[in-house]
Design a protein around this motif. Structure first.
Motif, PDB file in Angstrom:
ATOM      1  N   VAL A  26       0.829  -1.207   0.000  1.00  0.00           N
ATOM      2  CA  VAL A  26       0.000   0.000   0.000  1.00  0.00           C
ATOM      3  C   VAL A  26       0.865   1.259   0.000  1.00  0.00           C
ATOM      4  CG1 VAL A  26      -1.764   1.274   1.277  1.00  0.00           C
ATOM      5  CG2 VAL A  26      -1.887  -1.208   1.143  1.00  0.00           C
ATOM      6  N   ALA A  27       1.962   1.233   0.731  1.00  0.00           N
ATOM      7  CA  ALA A  27       2.844   2.398   0.779  1.00  0.00           C
ATOM      8  C   ALA A  27       3.397   2.716  -0.606  1.00  0.00           C
ATOM      9  CB  ALA A  27       3.979   2.169   1.767  1.00  0.00           C
ATOM     10  N   MET A  28       3.785   1.674  -1.360  1.00  0.00           N
ATOM     11  CA  MET A  28       4.290   1.885  -2.719  1.00  0.00           C
ATOM     12  C   MET A  28       3.185   2.432  -3.623  1.00  0.00           C
ATOM     13  SD  MET A  28       6.669   1.862  -4.955  1.00  0.00           S
ATOM     14  CE  MET A  28       7.967   1.065  -4.091  1.00  0.00           C
ATOM     15  N   ALA A  29       1.972   1.951  -3.446  1.00  0.00           N
ATOM     16  CA  ALA A  29       0.855   2.457  -4.243  1.00  0.00           C
ATOM     17  C   ALA A  29       0.604   3.935  -3.962  1.00  0.00           C
ATOM     18  CB  ALA A  29      -0.403   1.637  -3.959  1.00  0.00           C
ATOM     19  N   ILE A  30       0.750   4.324  -2.702  1.00  0.00           N
ATOM     20  CA  ILE A  30       0.572   5.733  -2.342  1.00  0.00           C
ATOM     21  C   ILE A  30       1.672   6.586  -2.974  1.00  0.00           C
ATOM     22  CG2 ILE A  30       0.655   7.372  -0.413  1.00  0.00           C
ATOM     23  CD1 ILE A  30      -0.801   5.196   1.242  1.00  0.00           C
ATOM     24  N   VAL A  31       2.904   6.103  -2.977  1.00  0.00           N
ATOM     25  CA  VAL A  31       4.012   6.844  -3.591  1.00  0.00           C
ATOM     26  C   VAL A  31       3.790   6.981  -5.096  1.00  0.00           C
ATOM     27  CG1 VAL A  31       6.475   6.746  -4.137  1.00  0.00           C
ATOM     28  CG2 VAL A  31       5.701   6.266  -1.823  1.00  0.00           C
ATOM     29  N   ILE A  32       3.422   5.896  -5.759  1.00  0.00           N
ATOM     30  CA  ILE A  32       3.175   5.947  -7.204  1.00  0.00           C
ATOM     31  C   ILE A  32       2.012   6.887  -7.505  1.00  0.00           C
ATOM     32  CG2 ILE A  32       2.492   4.594  -9.225  1.00  0.00           C
ATOM     33  CD1 ILE A  32       5.334   4.059  -8.360  1.00  0.00           C
ATOM     34  N   GLY A  33       0.954   6.808  -6.697  1.00  0.00           N
ATOM     35  CA  GLY A  33      -0.183   7.713  -6.878  1.00  0.00           C
ATOM     36  C   GLY A  33       0.207   9.171  -6.694  1.00  0.00           C
ATOM     37  N   SER A  34       1.077   9.431  -5.734  1.00  0.00           N
ATOM     38  CA  SER A  34       1.552  10.803  -5.506  1.00  0.00           C
ATOM     39  C   SER A  34       2.361  11.319  -6.691  1.00  0.00           C
ATOM     40  CB  SER A  34       2.395  10.859  -4.241  1.00  0.00           C
ATOM     41  OG  SER A  34       1.648  10.471  -3.132  1.00  0.00           O
ATOM     42  N   VAL A  35       3.188  10.455  -7.246  1.00  0.00           N
ATOM     43  CA  VAL A  35       3.968  10.848  -8.425  1.00  0.00           C
ATOM     44  C   VAL A  35       3.036  11.155  -9.597  1.00  0.00           C
ATOM     45  CG1 VAL A  35       5.616  10.018 -10.154  1.00  0.00           C
ATOM     46  CG2 VAL A  35       6.056   9.646  -7.730  1.00  0.00           C
ATOM     47  N   ILE A  36       2.015  10.328  -9.773  1.00  0.00           N
ATOM     48  CA  ILE A  36       1.058  10.551 -10.862  1.00  0.00           C
ATOM     49  C   ILE A  36       0.320  11.873 -10.657  1.00  0.00           C
ATOM     50  CG2 ILE A  36      -1.111   9.721 -11.849  1.00  0.00           C
ATOM     51  CD1 ILE A  36       0.023   6.881 -11.508  1.00  0.00           C
ATOM     52  N   LEU A  37      -0.132  12.144  -9.428  1.00  0.00           N
ATOM     53  CA  LEU A  37      -0.824  13.410  -9.160  1.00  0.00           C
ATOM     54  C   LEU A  37       0.103  14.611  -9.344  1.00  0.00           C
ATOM     55  CD1 LEU A  37      -3.009  12.500  -6.053  1.00  0.00           C
ATOM     56  CD2 LEU A  37      -3.783  13.023  -8.370  1.00  0.00           C
ATOM     57  N   GLY A  38       1.338  14.487  -8.876  1.00  0.00           N
ATOM     58  CA  GLY A  38       2.299  15.583  -9.064  1.00  0.00           C
ATOM     59  C   GLY A  38       2.584  15.841 -10.528  1.00  0.00           C
ATOM     60  N   THR A  39       2.736  14.788 -11.293  1.00  0.00           N
ATOM     61  CA  THR A  39       2.966  14.942 -12.729  1.00  0.00           C
ATOM     62  C   THR A  39       1.753  15.566 -13.396  1.00  0.00           C
ATOM     63  OG1 THR A  39       4.381  12.970 -12.666  1.00  0.00           O
ATOM     64  CG2 THR A  39       3.652  13.725 -14.832  1.00  0.00           C
ATOM     65  N   ALA A  40       0.560  15.154 -12.973  1.00  0.00           N
ATOM     66  CA  ALA A  40      -0.666  15.724 -13.539  1.00  0.00           C
ATOM     67  C   ALA A  40      -0.771  17.228 -13.252  1.00  0.00           C
ATOM     68  CB  ALA A  40      -1.887  15.001 -12.982  1.00  0.00           C
ATOM     69  N   LEU A  41      -0.387  17.625 -12.054  1.00  0.00           N
ATOM     70  CA  LEU A  41      -0.425  19.058 -11.716  1.00  0.00           C
ATOM     71  C   LEU A  41       0.567  19.847 -12.573  1.00  0.00           C
ATOM     72  CD1 LEU A  41      -0.725  18.913  -7.836  1.00  0.00           C
ATOM     73  CD2 LEU A  41      -2.425  19.776  -9.451  1.00  0.00           C
ATOM     74  N   ILE A  42       1.740  19.292 -12.777  1.00  0.00           N
ATOM     75  CA  ILE A  42       2.740  19.979 -13.595  1.00  0.00           C
ATOM     76  C   ILE A  42       2.263  20.092 -15.037  1.00  0.00           C
ATOM     77  CG2 ILE A  42       5.075  19.773 -14.553  1.00  0.00           C
ATOM     78  CD1 ILE A  42       5.852  18.485 -11.835  1.00  0.00           C
ATOM     79  N   ILE A  43       1.717  19.013 -15.583  1.00  0.00           N
ATOM     80  CA  ILE A  43       1.217  19.045 -16.961  1.00  0.00           C
ATOM     81  C   ILE A  43       0.073  20.038 -17.082  1.00  0.00           C
ATOM     82  CG2 ILE A  43       0.041  17.689 -18.741  1.00  0.00           C
ATOM     83  CD1 ILE A  43       1.609  15.256 -17.701  1.00  0.00           C
ATOM     84  N   ALA A  44      -0.858  20.035 -16.126  1.00  0.00           N
ATOM     85  CA  ALA A  44      -1.986  20.961 -16.169  1.00  0.00           C
ATOM     86  C   ALA A  44      -1.516  22.415 -16.111  1.00  0.00           C
ATOM     87  CB  ALA A  44      -2.949  20.665 -15.024  1.00  0.00           C
ATOM     88  N   ALA A  45      -0.531  22.692 -15.258  1.00  0.00           N
ATOM     89  CA  ALA A  45      -0.008  24.064 -15.159  1.00  0.00           C
ATOM     90  C   ALA A  45       0.693  24.465 -16.463  1.00  0.00           C
ATOM     91  CB  ALA A  45       0.955  24.171 -13.988  1.00  0.00           C
ATOM     92  N   ALA A  46       1.406  23.534 -17.072  1.00  0.00           N
ATOM     93  CA  ALA A  46       2.093  23.845 -18.321  1.00  0.00           C
ATOM     94  C   ALA A  46       1.101  24.093 -19.456  1.00  0.00           C
ATOM     95  CB  ALA A  46       3.039  22.699 -18.705  1.00  0.00           C
ATOM     96  N   ILE A  47       0.042  23.307 -19.492  1.00  0.00           N
ATOM     97  CA  ILE A  47      -0.982  23.484 -20.542  1.00  0.00           C
ATOM     98  C   ILE A  47      -1.759  24.768 -20.330  1.00  0.00           C
ATOM     99  CG2 ILE A  47      -3.141  22.549 -21.444  1.00  0.00           C
ATOM    100  CD1 ILE A  47      -1.986  19.756 -20.950  1.00  0.00           C
ATOM    101  N   HIS A  48      -2.103  25.049 -19.066  1.00  0.00           N
ATOM    102  CA  HIS A  48      -2.904  26.232 -18.769  1.00  0.00           C
ATOM    103  C   HIS A  48      -2.128  27.519 -19.006  1.00  0.00           C
ATOM    104  CE1 HIS A  48      -5.219  29.121 -16.306  1.00  0.00           C
ATOM    105  NE2 HIS A  48      -6.232  28.414 -16.777  1.00  0.00           N
ATOM    106  N   GLY A  49      -0.806  27.449 -18.827  1.00  0.00           N
ATOM    107  CA  GLY A  49       0.026  28.616 -19.089  1.00  0.00           C
ATOM    108  C   GLY A  49       0.212  29.392 -17.859  1.00  0.00           C
TER     109      GLY A  49
END
Length: 78
Positions: A55-78
Motif C-alpha cells: 500500500v505504501a508503494m501504491a501511495i508513492v506511485i499515486g503521488s507521483v502521478i498526481l504531481g505529474t498531472a499538476l505539472i502538466i496541467a499548469a504547463a498546458i494552462h500557461g
C-alpha cells in the motif's frame, strides 16, 4: 448542443484535436515517469504493487502521478 448552445463542428474540431494531443502527451509523460521510477528503484515496482500488495508503494506511485498531472496541467494552462 454543448451546454445548451449549438456549436458548429468546424469550431469544435480544433478543440477536439488539441484535447486529444494533450491527452496523448500526458499519457506519454505518465508512462515515462513510471519507467523512471521503475528504473531508479532497486526492486520491482510491479511486483510490489501486484503480488505483495504494498500500500505504501501504491501511495508513492499515486503521488507521483498526481504531481505529474499538476505539472502538466499548469504547463498546458500557461
Amino acid at each position: 448542443t454543448v451546454c445548451g448552445m449549438i456549436v458548429p463542428f468546424r469550431e469544435l474540431l480544433p478543440v477536439l484535436v488539441t484535447t486529444l494531443l494533450f491527452v496523448l502527451l500526458g499519457l506519454v509523460i505518465f508512462a515515462l515517469a513510471y519507467k523512471v521510477i521503475d528504473k531508479v528503484t532497486p526492486f520491482s515496482v510491479r511486483k510490489e504493487l501486484e503480488e505483495d500488495h504494498n500500500v505504501a508503494m501504491a501511495i508513492v506511485i499515486g503521488s507521483v502521478i498526481l504531481g505529474t498531472a499538476l505539472i502538466i496541467a499548469a504547463a498546458i494552462h500557461g
